[in-house]
Design an enzyme around this catalytic site. Structure first.
Site, mmCIF file in Angstrom:
data_model
loop_
_atom_site.group_PDB
_atom_site.id
_atom_site.type_symbol
_atom_site.label_atom_id
_atom_site.label_comp_id
_atom_site.label_asym_id
_atom_site.label_seq_id
_atom_site.Cartn_x
_atom_site.Cartn_y
_atom_site.Cartn_z
ATOM 1 N N ASP A 197 38.095 30.775 8.975
ATOM 2 C CA ASP A 197 38.082 30.982 7.713
ATOM 3 C C ASP A 197 39.201 31.566 7.008
ATOM 4 O O ASP A 197 39.989 32.280 7.582
ATOM 5 C CB ASP A 197 36.892 31.896 7.511
ATOM 6 C CG ASP A 197 36.101 31.915 5.977
ATOM 7 O OD1 ASP A 197 36.991 31.913 4.947
ATOM 8 O OD2 ASP A 197 34.967 31.411 5.676
ATOM 9 N N ILE A 198 39.504 30.820 5.794
ATOM 10 C CA ILE A 198 40.793 31.355 5.367
ATOM 11 C C ILE A 198 40.735 32.569 4.540
ATOM 12 O O ILE A 198 41.904 33.408 4.248
ATOM 13 C CB ILE A 198 41.104 30.132 4.055
ATOM 14 C CG1 ILE A 198 42.544 30.094 3.858
ATOM 15 C CG2 ILE A 198 40.479 30.262 2.845
ATOM 16 C CD1 ILE A 198 43.175 28.988 3.228
ATOM 17 N N ASN A 234 25.035 29.698 4.457
ATOM 18 C CA ASN A 234 24.461 29.699 3.078
ATOM 19 C C ASN A 234 24.196 28.307 2.836
ATOM 20 O O ASN A 234 24.906 27.473 2.963
ATOM 21 C CB ASN A 234 25.910 30.285 2.521
ATOM 22 C CG ASN A 234 26.160 31.535 2.738
ATOM 23 O OD1 ASN A 234 25.490 32.459 3.010
ATOM 24 N ND2 ASN A 234 27.601 31.686 2.997
ATOM 25 N N GLN A 280 26.119 29.273 -1.168
ATOM 26 C CA GLN A 280 26.644 27.962 -0.447
ATOM 27 C C GLN A 280 28.010 27.502 -1.528
ATOM 28 O O GLN A 280 27.702 27.419 -2.692
ATOM 29 C CB GLN A 280 26.050 26.998 -0.127
ATOM 30 C CG GLN A 280 26.879 25.997 0.624
ATOM 31 C CD GLN A 280 25.737 24.708 0.978
ATOM 32 O OE1 GLN A 280 24.607 24.674 0.828
ATOM 33 N NE2 GLN A 280 26.602 23.907 1.823
ATOM 34 N N HIS A 340 27.853 24.218 7.138
ATOM 35 C CA HIS A 340 28.661 24.959 7.828
ATOM 36 C C HIS A 340 28.011 26.377 8.238
ATOM 37 O O HIS A 340 27.243 26.747 7.666
ATOM 38 C CB HIS A 340 29.953 25.424 7.547
ATOM 39 C CG HIS A 340 29.844 25.834 6.244
ATOM 40 N ND1 HIS A 340 29.755 25.092 4.894
ATOM 41 C CD2 HIS A 340 30.029 27.040 5.642
ATOM 42 C CE1 HIS A 340 29.658 26.008 3.944
ATOM 43 N NE2 HIS A 340 30.002 27.061 4.144
ATOM 44 N N HIS A 364 28.710 30.008 9.542
ATOM 45 C CA HIS A 364 29.957 31.062 9.884
ATOM 46 C C HIS A 364 29.614 31.968 11.084
ATOM 47 O O HIS A 364 28.437 32.405 11.541
ATOM 48 C CB HIS A 364 29.997 32.158 8.753
ATOM 49 C CG HIS A 364 30.181 31.505 7.135
ATOM 50 N ND1 HIS A 364 31.112 32.066 6.642
ATOM 51 C CD2 HIS A 364 29.432 30.921 6.380
ATOM 52 C CE1 HIS A 364 31.222 31.433 5.533
ATOM 53 N NE2 HIS A 364 30.079 30.816 5.273
HETATM 54 P P1 AMP Z 1 30.073 29.256 1.876
HETATM 55 O O1 AMP Z 1 30.177 27.809 1.258
HETATM 56 O O2 AMP Z 1 29.965 30.456 0.580
HETATM 57 O O3 AMP Z 1 29.322 29.585 2.875
HETATM 58 O O4 AMP Z 1 31.578 29.551 2.189
HETATM 59 C C1 AMP Z 1 32.791 28.651 2.446
HETATM 60 C C2 AMP Z 1 33.469 29.202 3.044
HETATM 61 O O5 AMP Z 1 34.902 28.286 3.367
HETATM 62 C C3 AMP Z 1 34.315 30.666 2.555
HETATM 63 O O6 AMP Z 1 34.193 31.775 3.338
HETATM 64 C C4 AMP Z 1 35.728 30.020 2.354
HETATM 65 O O7 AMP Z 1 36.708 31.336 2.677
HETATM 66 C C5 AMP Z 1 35.960 29.280 3.312
HETATM 67 N N1 AMP Z 1 37.182 28.206 2.910
HETATM 68 C C6 AMP Z 1 37.270 27.451 1.792
HETATM 69 N N2 AMP Z 1 38.148 26.684 1.986
HETATM 70 C C7 AMP Z 1 38.873 26.900 3.137
HETATM 71 C C8 AMP Z 1 39.995 26.128 3.831
HETATM 72 N N3 AMP Z 1 40.737 25.414 3.179
HETATM 73 N N4 AMP Z 1 40.092 26.574 5.160
HETATM 74 C C9 AMP Z 1 39.571 27.746 5.724
HETATM 75 N N5 AMP Z 1 38.260 28.079 5.202
HETATM 76 C C10 AMP Z 1 38.084 27.641 3.901
#
Ligand code: AMP
Length: 139
Positions: free
Chosen positions: A30-31, A86, A93, A99, A101
Site C-alpha cells: 500500500d502506498i 472495505n 472503500q 481488495h 488489506h
Molecule cells: P480502500 O479502497 O479504502 O480499501 O483503500 C484503498 C487503498 O489503496 C488505500 O490504502 C490507498 O493507500 C491504496 N492505494 C491507492 N493508490 C495506490 C497505489 N497507486 N499504489 C499502492 N496503493 C495505493
C-alpha cells in the site's frame, strides 16, 4: 476497467512494489501504509465487489492471502496482522476494485484498527438478526 488504478497497476502502467503474482491475483505494498509491510491483495479481474468474482478467482484470492500472511509473519518483525476489506463507499472503500488489506501488527503498535463499540443486543434480537441474514444466504 481502463480508468481503474488497480487495473493499471496489474498491467504495469502504474508502478507498484509487487510482493506476489499468479494467474488470478496480484499483491503489492500500500502506498500509504498503516504499518510496515501493509499490503493489498487484488484479483486481476476487475470486480467492484466479491459477488462478481468466480469460484476460481475467489479461491485463488484466499490461497494467496494465506501464503502472503505467512510470509509477512516470517519476514518482518510483526507478531500478528489484520486482514480487512472495505466493501462499499459507506464502509470506506475508495478504490472500486475488490481488495483485501493485510496490516502487520505488533505489541503496543498504537494502531486501533480493531476497536469498535461492543454493542449489546438481547438474545431474542440476536436470533432475529441471525434469521434475517441466514434467510438471504444463497450460492
Ligand atoms: P480502500 O479502497 O479504502 O480499501 O483503500 C484503498 C487503498 O489503496 C488505500 O490504502 C490507498 O493507500 C491504496 N492505494 C491507492 N493508490 C495506490 C497505489 N497507486 N499504489 C499502492 N496503493 C495505493
Amino acid at each position: 476497467m481502463s480508468d481503474c488504478v488497480f487495473c493499471k497497476i496489474i498491467k504495469g502502467e502504474i508502478p507498484s512494489s509487487k510482493v506476489f503474482e499468479d494467474e488470478n491475483v496480484y499483491a503489492f505494498l500500500d502506498i500509504n501504509p498503516a504499518s510496515k509491510g501493509h499490503l493489498l491483495i487484488v484479483p486481476k479481474k476487475h470486480s467492484e465487489s466479491l459477488d462478481e468474482l468466480g469460484e476460481q478467482e475467489f479461491s485463488s484470492l484466499f490461497a494467496a492471502i494465506r501464503k502472503i500472511a505467512r510470509a509477512l509473519l516470517e519476514s518482518l518483525d510483526n507478531t500478528g496482522f489484520n486482514l480487512l476489506m472495505n466493501s462499499g463507499k459507506d464502509a470506506g472503500q475508495i478504490i472500486p476494485h475488490v481488495h483485501f488489506h493485510i496490516i502487520p501488527r505488533k505489541k503496543k503498535d498504537g494502531l486501533s484498527i480493531s476497536s469498535w463499540p461492543f454493542l449489546k443486543f438481547s438474545g431474542d434480537h440476536l436470533q432475529e438478526i441471525a434469521k434475517s441474514i441466514s434467510e438471504h444466504i444463497r450460492d
